[in-house]
Write a protein that holds these residues in place. Structure first.
Motif, PDB file in Angstrom:
ATOM      1  N   GLY A 233       0.791  -1.223   0.000  1.00 46.31           N
ATOM      2  CA  GLY A 233       0.000   0.000   0.000  1.00 46.31           C
ATOM      3  C   GLY A 233       0.819   1.266   0.000  1.00 46.31           C
ATOM      4  N   ILE A 234       2.124   1.147   0.212  1.00 49.05           N
ATOM      5  CA  ILE A 234       2.982   2.336   0.185  1.00 49.05           C
ATOM      6  C   ILE A 234       3.052   2.911  -1.226  1.00 49.05           C
ATOM      7  N   GLU A 235       3.023   2.035  -2.217  1.00 45.22           N
ATOM      8  CA  GLU A 235       3.140   2.462  -3.611  1.00 45.22           C
ATOM      9  C   GLU A 235       1.885   3.215  -4.059  1.00 45.22           C
ATOM     10  N   ASP A 236       2.078   4.229  -4.892  1.00 47.15           N
ATOM     11  CA  ASP A 236       0.940   4.953  -5.459  1.00 47.15           C
ATOM     12  C   ASP A 236       0.142   4.031  -6.375  1.00 47.15           C
ATOM     13  N   ASN A 237      -1.165   4.239  -6.401  1.00 45.92           N
ATOM     14  CA  ASN A 237      -2.056   3.536  -7.331  1.00 45.92           C
ATOM     15  C   ASN A 237      -2.064   2.022  -7.102  1.00 45.92           C
ATOM     16  N   PHE A 238      -1.825   1.600  -5.852  1.00 45.93           N
ATOM     17  CA  PHE A 238      -1.624   0.168  -5.588  1.00 45.93           C
ATOM     18  C   PHE A 238      -2.875  -0.672  -5.818  1.00 45.93           C
ATOM     19  N   ILE A 239      -4.056  -0.116  -5.589  1.00 45.12           N
ATOM     20  CA  ILE A 239      -5.287  -0.891  -5.783  1.00 45.12           C
ATOM     21  C   ILE A 239      -5.499  -1.164  -7.271  1.00 45.12           C
ATOM     22  N   VAL A 240      -5.456  -0.109  -8.062  1.00 40.43           N
ATOM     23  CA  VAL A 240      -5.667  -0.235  -9.509  1.00 40.43           C
ATOM     24  C   VAL A 240      -4.601  -1.124 -10.121  1.00 40.43           C
ATOM     25  N   ASN A 241      -3.360  -0.912  -9.732  1.00 45.85           N
ATOM     26  CA  ASN A 241      -2.274  -1.713 -10.306  1.00 45.85           C
ATOM     27  C   ASN A 241      -2.400  -3.189  -9.954  1.00 45.85           C
ATOM     28  N   ALA A 242      -2.812  -3.490  -8.729  1.00 47.67           N
ATOM     29  CA  ALA A 242      -3.002  -4.892  -8.342  1.00 47.67           C
ATOM     30  C   ALA A 242      -4.150  -5.517  -9.124  1.00 47.67           C
ATOM     31  N   LEU A 243      -5.249  -4.801  -9.254  1.00 51.02           N
ATOM     32  CA  LEU A 243      -6.403  -5.332  -9.991  1.00 51.02           C
ATOM     33  C   LEU A 243      -6.081  -5.544 -11.463  1.00 51.02           C
ATOM     34  N   ASN A 244      -5.176  -4.728 -12.000  1.00 49.30           N
ATOM     35  CA  ASN A 244      -4.788  -4.854 -13.409  1.00 49.30           C
ATOM     36  C   ASN A 244      -3.563  -5.733 -13.615  1.00 49.30           C
ATOM     37  N   GLY A 245      -3.076  -6.354 -12.550  1.00 50.59           N
ATOM     38  CA  GLY A 245      -1.939  -7.259 -12.673  1.00 50.59           C
ATOM     39  C   GLY A 245      -0.628  -6.579 -12.997  1.00 50.59           C
ATOM     40  N   LYS A 246      -0.486  -5.302 -12.616  1.00 52.12           N
ATOM     41  CA  LYS A 246       0.729  -4.551 -12.957  1.00 52.12           C
ATOM     42  C   LYS A 246       1.792  -4.602 -11.871  1.00 52.12           C
ATOM     43  N   VAL A 247       1.448  -5.133 -10.712  1.00 53.90           N
ATOM     44  CA  VAL A 247       2.418  -5.226  -9.619  1.00 53.90           C
ATOM     45  C   VAL A 247       2.327  -6.618  -8.996  1.00 53.90           C
ATOM     46  N   GLY A 248       3.390  -6.994  -8.310  1.00 53.08           N
ATOM     47  CA  GLY A 248       3.391  -8.269  -7.621  1.00 53.08           C
ATOM     48  C   GLY A 248       2.745  -8.156  -6.251  1.00 53.08           C
ATOM     49  N   TYR A 249       2.096  -9.208  -5.826  1.00 52.15           N
ATOM     50  CA  TYR A 249       1.486  -9.284  -4.488  1.00 52.15           C
ATOM     51  C   TYR A 249       1.269 -10.758  -4.195  1.00 52.15           C
ATOM     52  N   THR A 250       0.876 -11.047  -2.968  1.00 48.56           N
ATOM     53  CA  THR A 250       0.580 -12.438  -2.604  1.00 48.56           C
ATOM     54  C   THR A 250      -0.917 -12.665  -2.616  1.00 48.56           C
ATOM     55  N   LYS A 251      -1.341 -13.651  -3.370  1.00 53.09           N
ATOM     56  CA  LYS A 251      -2.756 -14.040  -3.411  1.00 53.09           C
ATOM     57  C   LYS A 251      -2.925 -15.351  -2.658  1.00 53.09           C
ATOM     58  N   ILE A 252      -3.818 -15.329  -1.676  1.00 52.42           N
ATOM     59  CA  ILE A 252      -4.159 -16.548  -0.931  1.00 52.42           C
ATOM     60  C   ILE A 252      -5.564 -16.930  -1.360  1.00 52.42           C
ATOM     61  N   SER A 253      -5.655 -18.017  -2.087  1.00 53.17           N
ATOM     62  CA  SER A 253      -6.906 -18.408  -2.747  1.00 53.17           C
ATOM     63  C   SER A 253      -7.920 -18.945  -1.749  1.00 53.17           C
ATOM     64  N   ALA A 254      -9.190 -18.698  -2.051  1.00 55.28           N
ATOM     65  CA  ALA A 254     -10.279 -19.233  -1.260  1.00 55.28           C
ATOM     66  C   ALA A 254     -10.370 -20.732  -1.439  1.00 55.28           C
ATOM     67  N   LYS A 255     -11.031 -21.377  -0.491  1.00 53.77           N
ATOM     68  CA  LYS A 255     -11.241 -22.831  -0.619  1.00 53.77           C
ATOM     69  C   LYS A 255     -12.297 -23.115  -1.669  1.00 53.77           C
TER      70      LYS A 255
END
Length: 255
Positions: A233-255
């Motif tokens: 969340g420190i990075e600017d535009n982190f929500i949009v970039n994550a939703l558009n696959g432009k940045v790395g993050y950890t995804k923990i999948s639902a069951k």
């Protein structure tokens, strides 16, 4: 078409940008992204930062236990935090509301129904709920979780589509890469047990959770069939970039 519902949990280090003060610029950045995504997504926010907000204005003398001082700071800081959200979001055409919850609220069917009905009504009327723990009467998140567990319980209660936890790393790093110039983010995982061997027990500068509490939150969300993303969340535009696959993050999948 129905909007997808995101519960966005914002940690203290995100709101302060790892400084000693709440960052108005970061809150504006979050609001701008929410406004941009408004046609496709609706947001519920769980926000830490009340204690950090208070420290900008007062320095309390220590009369009693440290936890009581933190509760007092939270009581002072919460209205300041909400004012900063309100002022910055209003300039973007966004309306906000305050919801203070505690764990005991999730233990009684009547209270849970009231929370669900109230927040759903707020969202339906384009008023963004901003949730924090009621620190004056409850201390769990002050001591242990930095609102991570509260966010997960709320996400499960409201049956959101995604729990997004904003922190100060690019997700959960592989233990063998921590300390290196470019640590490696664990991109996706479904077995939370695998993550527990990778996380550090250290807690963040302003927050109280660290990665351990985020894993606990992801477990609650996973059991409710909700994906959890741990994003920087420190990075600017982190929500949009994550939703558009432009940045790395950890995804923990639902069951």
């Amino acid at each position: 078409m129905d909007k997808k519902r995101i519960l966005l949990k914002i940690g203290s280090n995100t709101l302060t940008k790892e400084s000693d003060h709440i960052s108005r610029g970061k809150i504006e950045d979050i609001g701008r992204q929410i406004a941009k995504l408004n046609e496709d997504y609706e947001f519920i926010i769980v926000s830490s930062g009340a204690i950090a907000a208070a420290k900008q204005f007062v320095k309390l003398e220590h009369h009693g236990a440290e936890i009581n001082v933190k509760q007092a700071l939270a009581a002072i800081g919460q209205p300041h935090l909400m004012r900063i959200f309100q002022e910055n979001f209003r300039e973007l055409g966004l309306f906000t509301s305050q919801c203070l919850l505690s764990y005991s609220d999730f233990e009684h069917p009547g209270s849970k129904e009231n929370i669900r009905n109230t927040i759903n009504l707020l969202v339906a009327n384009n008023c963004i709920p901003i949730i924090n723990e009621n620190d004056t009467v409850a201390t769990d998140e002050i001591q242990f979780g930095d609102n991570d567990k509260l966010a997960a319980l709320t996400a499960a209660l409201l049956e959101v589509d995604l729990l997004m936890i904003a922190t100060n790393t690019n997700g959960i790093y592989k233990k063998t890469s921590i300390g290196k110039t470019t640590p490696i983010t664990i991109a996706s995982v479904s077995d939370i047990g695998d993550l527990k061997n990778e996380i550090s027990l250290e807690k963040s500068t302003h927050g109280t959770g660290g990665m351990h509490s985020k894993i606990e939150a992801a477990t609650i969300a996973q059991n409710a069939s909700i994906d959890t993303w741990i994003v920087n969340g420190i990075e600017d535009n982190f929500i949009v970039n994550a939703l558009n696959g432009k940045v790395g993050y950890t995804k923990i999948s639902a069951k």
